[in-house]
Design a protein around this motif. Structure first.
Motif, mmCIF file in Angstrom:
data_model
loop_
_atom_site.group_PDB
_atom_site.id
_atom_site.type_symbol
_atom_site.label_atom_id
_atom_site.label_comp_id
_atom_site.label_asym_id
_atom_site.label_seq_id
_atom_site.Cartn_x
_atom_site.Cartn_y
_atom_site.Cartn_z
ATOM 1 N N THR A 197 25.665 39.895 -46.959
ATOM 2 C CA THR A 197 24.750 40.657 -46.105
ATOM 3 C C THR A 197 25.334 42.053 -45.892
ATOM 4 O OG1 THR A 197 25.892 39.980 -44.098
ATOM 5 C CG2 THR A 197 24.101 38.539 -44.868
ATOM 6 N N ASP A 198 24.509 42.947 -45.362
ATOM 7 C CA ASP A 198 24.999 44.288 -45.043
ATOM 8 C C ASP A 198 26.148 44.223 -44.042
ATOM 9 O OD1 ASP A 198 23.217 45.467 -46.742
ATOM 10 O OD2 ASP A 198 21.749 45.969 -45.191
ATOM 11 N N GLU A 199 26.051 43.278 -43.083
ATOM 12 C CA GLU A 199 27.106 43.138 -42.070
ATOM 13 C C GLU A 199 28.418 42.717 -42.738
ATOM 14 O OE1 GLU A 199 24.005 41.745 -41.760
ATOM 15 O OE2 GLU A 199 23.381 43.420 -40.473
ATOM 16 N N GLU A 200 28.320 41.821 -43.702
ATOM 17 C CA GLU A 200 29.533 41.384 -44.393
ATOM 18 C C GLU A 200 30.158 42.527 -45.191
ATOM 19 O OE1 GLU A 200 27.586 37.826 -46.237
ATOM 20 O OE2 GLU A 200 29.475 36.859 -45.691
ATOM 21 N N ILE A 201 29.303 43.339 -45.822
ATOM 22 C CA ILE A 201 29.823 44.488 -46.579
ATOM 23 C C ILE A 201 30.535 45.453 -45.643
ATOM 24 C CG2 ILE A 201 29.135 46.512 -47.942
ATOM 25 C CD1 ILE A 201 26.971 44.719 -49.236
ATOM 26 N N ALA A 202 29.931 45.674 -44.473
ATOM 27 C CA ALA A 202 30.561 46.589 -43.500
ATOM 28 C C ALA A 202 31.904 46.037 -43.037
ATOM 29 C CB ALA A 202 29.624 46.789 -42.307
ATOM 30 N N LEU A 203 31.994 44.732 -42.855
ATOM 31 C CA LEU A 203 33.254 44.134 -42.392
ATOM 32 C C LEU A 203 34.335 44.209 -43.484
ATOM 33 C CD1 LEU A 203 34.835 42.732 -40.175
ATOM 34 C CD2 LEU A 203 33.705 40.565 -40.782
ATOM 35 N N LEU A 204 33.944 43.927 -44.740
ATOM 36 C CA LEU A 204 34.910 44.075 -45.844
ATOM 37 C C LEU A 204 35.427 45.506 -45.909
ATOM 38 C CD1 LEU A 204 33.176 42.058 -48.741
ATOM 39 C CD2 LEU A 204 35.287 41.411 -47.549
ATOM 40 N N ALA A 205 34.505 46.455 -45.753
ATOM 41 C CA ALA A 205 34.898 47.871 -45.820
ATOM 42 C C ALA A 205 35.842 48.213 -44.672
ATOM 43 C CB ALA A 205 33.657 48.765 -45.778
ATOM 44 N N ALA A 206 35.536 47.719 -43.483
ATOM 45 C CA ALA A 206 36.373 48.006 -42.313
ATOM 46 C C ALA A 206 37.778 47.440 -42.507
ATOM 47 C CB ALA A 206 35.735 47.426 -41.054
ATOM 48 N N ARG A 207 37.877 46.292 -43.161
ATOM 49 C CA ARG A 207 39.188 45.665 -43.359
ATOM 50 C C ARG A 207 39.919 46.207 -44.596
ATOM 51 N NH1 ARG A 207 38.270 44.704 -38.880
ATOM 52 N NH2 ARG A 207 37.823 42.678 -37.952
ATOM 53 N N GLY A 208 39.227 46.966 -45.438
ATOM 54 C CA GLY A 208 39.865 47.486 -46.654
ATOM 55 C C GLY A 208 40.067 46.424 -47.726
ATOM 56 N N THR A 209 39.297 45.354 -47.650
ATOM 57 C CA THR A 209 39.433 44.265 -48.627
ATOM 58 C C THR A 209 38.801 44.663 -49.962
ATOM 59 O OG1 THR A 209 39.215 42.726 -46.778
ATOM 60 C CG2 THR A 209 38.945 41.811 -49.013
ATOM 61 N N GLY A 210 39.492 44.407 -51.041
ATOM 62 C CA GLY A 210 38.951 44.703 -52.359
ATOM 63 C C GLY A 210 38.069 43.585 -52.880
ATOM 64 N N VAL A 211 37.217 43.931 -53.833
ATOM 65 C CA VAL A 211 36.347 42.937 -54.470
ATOM 66 C C VAL A 211 36.565 42.987 -55.985
ATOM 67 C CG1 VAL A 211 33.949 42.390 -55.066
ATOM 68 C CG2 VAL A 211 34.556 42.887 -52.694
ATOM 69 N N SER A 212 36.851 41.822 -56.571
ATOM 70 C CA SER A 212 36.891 41.726 -58.033
ATOM 71 C C SER A 212 35.532 41.234 -58.511
ATOM 72 C CB SER A 212 37.986 40.747 -58.479
ATOM 73 O OG SER A 212 37.938 40.616 -59.890
ATOM 74 N N HIS A 213 34.823 42.134 -59.175
ATOM 75 C CA HIS A 213 33.470 41.848 -59.685
ATOM 76 C C HIS A 213 33.632 41.190 -61.057
ATOM 77 C CE1 HIS A 213 29.343 42.402 -60.818
ATOM 78 N NE2 HIS A 213 29.503 43.519 -61.500
ATOM 79 N N ASN A 214 32.992 40.040 -61.245
ATOM 80 C CA ASN A 214 33.113 39.275 -62.495
ATOM 81 C C ASN A 214 31.732 39.098 -63.113
ATOM 82 O OD1 ASN A 214 35.849 36.892 -61.847
ATOM 83 N ND2 ASN A 214 35.655 39.021 -61.256
ATOM 84 N N PRO A 215 31.153 40.162 -63.670
ATOM 85 C CA PRO A 215 29.732 40.079 -64.057
ATOM 86 C C PRO A 215 29.414 39.011 -65.096
ATOM 87 C CG PRO A 215 30.725 42.152 -64.816
ATOM 88 C CD PRO A 215 31.705 41.515 -63.898
ATOM 89 N N ALA A 216 30.211 38.874 -66.140
ATOM 90 C CA ALA A 216 29.854 37.910 -67.192
ATOM 91 C C ALA A 216 29.897 36.486 -66.653
ATOM 92 C CB ALA A 216 30.787 38.048 -68.401
ATOM 93 N N SER A 217 30.934 36.152 -65.933
ATOM 94 C CA SER A 217 31.059 34.800 -65.391
ATOM 95 C C SER A 217 29.937 34.507 -64.398
ATOM 96 C CB SER A 217 32.426 34.649 -64.721
ATOM 97 O OG SER A 217 32.534 33.405 -64.081
ATOM 98 N N ASN A 218 29.618 35.479 -63.554
ATOM 99 C CA ASN A 218 28.546 35.275 -62.575
ATOM 100 C C ASN A 218 27.187 35.095 -63.247
ATOM 101 O OD1 ASN A 218 29.957 37.662 -60.184
ATOM 102 N ND2 ASN A 218 30.463 35.537 -60.535
ATOM 103 N N LEU A 219 26.965 35.803 -64.349
ATOM 104 C CA LEU A 219 25.711 35.632 -65.088
ATOM 105 C C LEU A 219 25.710 34.274 -65.788
ATOM 106 C CD1 LEU A 219 25.331 39.173 -66.731
ATOM 107 C CD2 LEU A 219 23.906 38.246 -64.896
ATOM 108 N N LYS A 220 26.811 33.950 -66.474
ATOM 109 C CA LYS A 220 26.836 32.739 -67.299
ATOM 110 C C LYS A 220 26.683 31.485 -66.444
ATOM 111 C CE LYS A 220 29.184 30.608 -71.132
ATOM 112 N NZ LYS A 220 30.033 29.488 -70.656
#
Lengths: 420, 420
Positions: free
Chosen positions: B243-266
């Motif tokens: 959610t937008d709230e979750e994105i704001a909280l991740l940003a506030a905490r400085g947490t990184g995100v590893s995006h895994n597009p192929a695995s998420n699609l497959k």
């Protein structure tokens, strides 16, 4: 290619451009006397790939304009550059594209562009198999329309069956949104008169569909059907935005669809409803579109995208399984081009269009499911040798009929001149 | 990598594992006396790629199960096979993955698995740079939980900084849905006690998010924040459903995100909201996930997918432009791993982790926009040489520190034994 477990360790004999035999048994010595032998150790052989939509000469514009809104890309960047093309640009752009396609395992391609005599000459010299059409935009005076139709018909009649049967021709009004209905009808009539199949762009963007409804009171499938195009042997490129009724009508007419996943994603056109098209029995094949909107011509990329994106978008991990994706790039491509009896499979009697991939590499290990490896891990860069009509056109990763060094040099010169 | 036009024709000097100088001018003769010289003609040099999520040893299961519903794939096929793993399978599966990653231009990787001593040994021997963690599933007895935590901490303390600083360690409770809250809290406490960063899976599927709400009364981001994990230096893999709230909280905490597009699609998990994550200033990097759900470890594929799918899904052709996608695989990967000052760019003072691609091929012509070519037309198969810490680990497409022939043979034997 008839079943996903249909993988053979054995021998294939080719003669006079066709597959003579295929089997686990070593052929009798007298059957192969004097033949050239190829050792297949460490190689995976499969049918050559079939790219059913593109504009080869636009390879000169690879990377010239990216990440732009469609109209900016097309009107600000593509059209003015294409407007400067002469025969020279068409020649070297086409040659660049054909070299890339051959090296990455594509043996048959569809091309819709202009100055098609040049495209056909380059195709003839490359050893590749082509389905070629003069793409005609009808937003011009009647005199210009006449000239384009005449040119399209003359090209199609001159070249059909040439290059030892490697060149086939079609008639291609560019798209419903770039051709007035009467202009499309004249192409349909010519298609009837000369017994030629048809190919066009259709329903690539939401905006184009909306405009069709506004201008003609119906969506593009019904529009093209009313104009008689779908009654002809035909296939359309893109088909991203379709209703269930449109899918049913395409299926009823037997019209093929060339799915161009990378181009549709890159231009933000959307994701074509491939699972629904397949469920309706429509022949769905794969196209790269041009290198200006892709920006590569490796059909393995399209095969992998087709296997990945429909799962992710539908939420169904069984959508477009690996074997289906591989069929889109081979057997379905052949069916789309009315060549299912001769291309897209390795079987006795079929044309000897085949490729060999180097599978002696980590990403091909372990030997679990080779179809899965081809689709999810393979790449056109793994292609080592390519044959068309039994003649080797790529050897150890290099084109044998095309002068790659010269093509790259001339293509760069052409681009530099266009960009001046 | 600071600007997309920041491409140089010139000279780079490396000494003692770091870049000393970089410039158009030829370095003074005395500055390079006795140095090994590499001729870069026809090659494009760039920073090594950084793969921020994976399970290397699962490369043995490449192609073993595809196109299945997630639970069937995981519970019927993956877990039983992984249950049969011994140190031998971990060793050769990891080596297979590292060979594939190195050959395709990845110089740094993240690994979350078990028997991590073996993974670290293989990493040390490969010449590659690794961020390694014992991934712990907490659905077991308290005694087993204790043992896993002890093992995870012991591994992290033993190996951090080893292999001349190429090995870094982290603590990894597997995921909120596989770890009771108290188990995660014990990992957080250990992370504080020993000054170690954290990595976990989060919000990969809709079902997992729904279960989190049911079990804990909140969505995963809030849940991990309550447990103290996000207050630690940390990054999460997947983050598909936010959610937008979750994105704001991740940003506030400085947490990184590893995006895994192929695995998420497959696995049909969906498409992560990368444009929204980037707009929020979250460090978004790229991961392949394991070869069992991808099924390749070529990070160029993830870069291209990241540039393509967000355009197609959002309808915005300017979403995730080529240069942004390239940054995800380089500078953002380095930032995610708290190494932005040392990795991800070629600049004086940075570590000499760099790769050279063969651009003397048709799909790299014409020389228009090299960043666009890298993203939309390039491939890990174009990588010819790779250096980590200034040492050449891939030469002419072959690993120099790893015995590829033996790895492929042993990996096949391991798979055959598992599959018996």
């Amino acid at each position: 290619m008839r079943s996903e477990t249909d993988i053979l360790q054995g021998h294939m004999v080719v003669d006079n451009g066709r597959i003579v035999s295929l089997g686990a048994e070593r052929p009798a010595a007298e059957a192969v006397e004097g033949a050239q032998r190829i050792n297949g150790a460490g190689l995976l052989f499969m049918p050559g790939l079939i790219n059913t939509h593109g504009h080869a000469a636009m390879a000169l514009l690879r990377g010239y304009s990216d990440d732009q809104a469609l109209q900016v890309w097309l009107e600000r960047d593509m059209w003015p550059m294409e407007g400067k093309y002469t025969s020279n640009e068409t020649r070297w752009g086409t040659a660049l594209a054909l070299a890339e396609m051959l090296r990455s395992g594509t043996t048959s391609f569809v091309d819709m562009y202009d100055r098609m005599d040049i495209v056909a000459e380059v195709t003839e010299g490359s050893g590749m198999r082509g389905w070629l059409a003069r793409g005609a935009i009808g937003l011009c005076s009647e005199a210009e329309q006449d000239a384009k139709l005449r040119e399209a018909v003359a090209f199609a009649r001159d070249w059909d069956g040439k290059a030892n049967g490697r060149i086939h021709t079609m008639l291609s009004p560019h798209a419903p949104y770039t051709c007035p209905p009467a202009f499309i009808e004249r192409f349909v009539q010519a298609s009837v008169d000369y017994g030629l199949p048809m190919h066009t762009h259709m329903s690539e963007t939401v905006a184009e569909v909306a405009r069709n409804v506004e201008d003609y009171g119906c969506r593009p499938v019904e529009h093209l059907d009313r104009l008689g195009l779908l009654a002809r042997p035909s296939f359309v490129a893109h088909a991203v935005h379709l209703t269930d009724e449109e899918i049913a009508l395409l299926a009823a007419r037997g019209t093929g669809v060339s799915h161009n996943p990378a181009s549709n994603l890159k231009l933000a056109s959307g994701v074509a409803p491939v699972p629904r098209l397949l469920a309706a029995g429509i022949p769905v094949s794969l196209g790269t579109d041009s290198a200006a909107s892709n920006n590569n011509l490796d059909l393995f990329d399209e095969i992998r995208l087709a296997a990945l994106i429909h799962k992710g978008v539908s939420g169904d991990p069984t959508a477009v399984p690996a074997f289906t994706a591989l069929q889109l790039g081979t057997t379905a491509g052949a069916r789309t081009l009315w060549a299912g009896e001769e291309l897209g499979m390795l079987e006795p009697g079929m044309k000897a269009d085949f490729i060999a991939l180097d599978i002696d590499q980590p990403h091909w290990v372990p030997r679990t499911d080779m179809v899965s490896h081809l689709v999810y891990a393979g790449s056109g860069r793994d292609v080592r040798h390519v044959w068309v009509d039994g003649a080797q056109v790529v050897k150890d990763g290099r084109c044998t009929q095309l002068d790659e060094e010269r093509i790259m040099r001339e293509a760069q010169l052409c681009f530099d001149k266009l960009n001046r």
